[in-house]
Scaffold this motif. Structure first.
Motif, PDB file in Angstrom:
ATOM      1  N   ILE A 174      55.568  81.390  38.307  1.00 57.88           N
ATOM      2  CA  ILE A 174      55.343  80.967  39.688  1.00 57.88           C
ATOM      3  C   ILE A 174      56.699  80.957  40.378  1.00 57.88           C
ATOM      4  O   ILE A 174      57.664  80.406  39.847  1.00 57.88           O
ATOM      5  N   GLN A 175      56.765  81.569  41.525  1.00 60.34           N
ATOM      6  CA  GLN A 175      58.011  81.594  42.287  1.00 60.34           C
ATOM      7  C   GLN A 175      58.383  80.166  42.707  1.00 60.34           C
ATOM      8  O   GLN A 175      57.508  79.334  42.939  1.00 60.34           O
ATOM      9  N   PRO A 176      59.673  79.885  42.807  1.00 57.10           N
ATOM     10  CA  PRO A 176      60.083  78.553  43.267  1.00 57.10           C
ATOM     11  C   PRO A 176      59.435  78.212  44.602  1.00 57.10           C
ATOM     12  O   PRO A 176      59.257  79.071  45.459  1.00 57.10           O
ATOM     13  N   ILE A 177      59.085  76.970  44.752  1.00 61.72           N
ATOM     14  CA  ILE A 177      58.406  76.498  45.956  1.00 61.72           C
ATOM     15  C   ILE A 177      59.441  75.851  46.871  1.00 61.72           C
ATOM     16  O   ILE A 177      60.154  74.934  46.466  1.00 61.72           O
ATOM     17  N   ASN A 178      59.526  76.351  48.090  1.00 68.74           N
ATOM     18  CA  ASN A 178      60.457  75.799  49.066  1.00 68.74           C
ATOM     19  C   ASN A 178      59.743  74.744  49.881  1.00 68.74           C
ATOM     20  O   ASN A 178      58.824  75.053  50.641  1.00 68.74           O
ATOM     21  N   LEU A 179      60.161  73.515  49.712  1.00 67.81           N
ATOM     22  CA  LEU A 179      59.572  72.399  50.442  1.00 67.81           C
ATOM     23  C   LEU A 179      60.401  72.077  51.675  1.00 67.81           C
ATOM     24  O   LEU A 179      61.594  72.384  51.722  1.00 67.81           O
ATOM     25  N   PRO A 180      59.782  71.426  52.646  1.00 68.96           N
ATOM     26  CA  PRO A 180      60.547  71.003  53.831  1.00 68.96           C
ATOM     27  C   PRO A 180      61.653  70.012  53.436  1.00 68.96           C
ATOM     28  O   PRO A 180      61.600  69.403  52.367  1.00 68.96           O
ATOM     29  N   ASP A 181      62.626  69.856  54.304  1.00 69.42           N
ATOM     30  CA  ASP A 181      63.706  68.905  54.060  1.00 69.42           C
ATOM     31  C   ASP A 181      63.159  67.521  53.740  1.00 69.42           C
ATOM     32  O   ASP A 181      62.146  67.088  54.312  1.00 69.42           O
ATOM     33  N   ASN A 182      63.822  66.840  52.828  1.00 68.21           N
ATOM     34  CA  ASN A 182      63.504  65.474  52.403  1.00 68.21           C
ATOM     35  C   ASN A 182      62.234  65.356  51.566  1.00 68.21           C
ATOM     36  O   ASN A 182      61.781  64.251  51.300  1.00 68.21           O
ATOM     37  N   PHE A 183      61.630  66.479  51.178  1.00 71.89           N
ATOM     38  CA  PHE A 183      60.514  66.462  50.237  1.00 71.89           C
ATOM     39  C   PHE A 183      61.086  66.777  48.857  1.00 71.89           C
ATOM     40  O   PHE A 183      61.903  67.686  48.718  1.00 71.89           O
ATOM     41  N   VAL A 184      60.657  66.025  47.852  1.00 72.90           N
ATOM     42  CA  VAL A 184      61.151  66.238  46.492  1.00 72.90           C
ATOM     43  C   VAL A 184      59.964  66.455  45.567  1.00 72.90           C
ATOM     44  O   VAL A 184      59.108  65.581  45.421  1.00 72.90           O
ATOM     45  N   ALA A 185      59.912  67.609  44.951  1.00 70.64           N
ATOM     46  CA  ALA A 185      58.831  67.905  43.998  1.00 70.64           C
ATOM     47  C   ALA A 185      59.146  67.234  42.672  1.00 70.64           C
ATOM     48  O   ALA A 185      60.255  67.338  42.156  1.00 70.64           O
ATOM     49  N   GLU A 186      58.168  66.536  42.115  1.00 69.84           N
ATOM     50  CA  GLU A 186      58.335  65.908  40.808  1.00 69.84           C
ATOM     51  C   GLU A 186      57.509  66.614  39.745  1.00 69.84           C
ATOM     52  O   GLU A 186      57.815  66.553  38.571  1.00 69.84           O
ATOM     53  N   ASP A 187      56.453  67.283  40.172  1.00 68.92           N
ATOM     54  CA  ASP A 187      55.598  67.988  39.230  1.00 68.92           C
ATOM     55  C   ASP A 187      54.821  69.048  39.992  1.00 68.92           C
ATOM     56  O   ASP A 187      54.456  68.851  41.146  1.00 68.92           O
ATOM     57  N   VAL A 188      54.619  70.172  39.335  1.00 75.75           N
ATOM     58  CA  VAL A 188      53.820  71.246  39.910  1.00 75.75           C
ATOM     59  C   VAL A 188      52.891  71.737  38.818  1.00 75.75           C
ATOM     60  O   VAL A 188      53.307  71.901  37.671  1.00 75.75           O
TER      61      VAL A 188
END
Length: 137
Positions: A110-124
């Protein structure tokens, strides 16, 4: 000392008999396994020992959890070089609606997911549901 013992020691895990057996059991499977699957394979072992073994493996990057939507947490061995980081080691999982097995498709990244500023991914977790190749004959 066998390969499994050496591998566990490289991951800073004391290679107890149960840890070796659980690792070898998981390595023999092409599908994800739940705690119940491991309990059934080692019916004389205590559930807490098996659970702690899985948690130790997870903390040391040997296994990763898979939430396939069945309500039961499944575990799969990590591929070599995996460090289970959200933006580096993502791959597809496939859950067969016919045989109820979940398979890691590690070759399908899965390609890296670009989240909006100040969003932090903890699990996908990306699970594709359908009919596997063994059931689709």
């Amino acid at each position: 000392m066998n390969n499994t013992e050496q591998f566990l020691e490289q991951k800073n895990i004391r290679p107890t008999a149960m840890r070796i057996l659980v690792y070898q059991f998981m390595a023999s499977k092409e599908i994800t396994v739940g705690l119940t699957d491991i309990e059934n394979a080692f019916d004389k072992a205590e559930r807490t020992t098996l659970y702690r073994t899985l948690k130790t493996f997870e903390e040391k990057g040997i296994v990763h959890q898979v939430d396939d939507g069945t309500g039961t947490t499944k575990y799969a061995l990590c591929e070599e070089g995996c460090n289970c980081e959200v933006n580096q080691d993502l791959h597809l999982h496939f859950h067969c609606s016919k045989c109820n097995k979940t398979i890691c498709l590690t070759e399908h990244k899965i390609q890296p997911i670009n989240l909006p500023d100040n969003f932090v991914a903890e699990d996908v977790n990306l699970v594709v549901k359908g009919i596997c190749d063994k059931c689709n004959v």
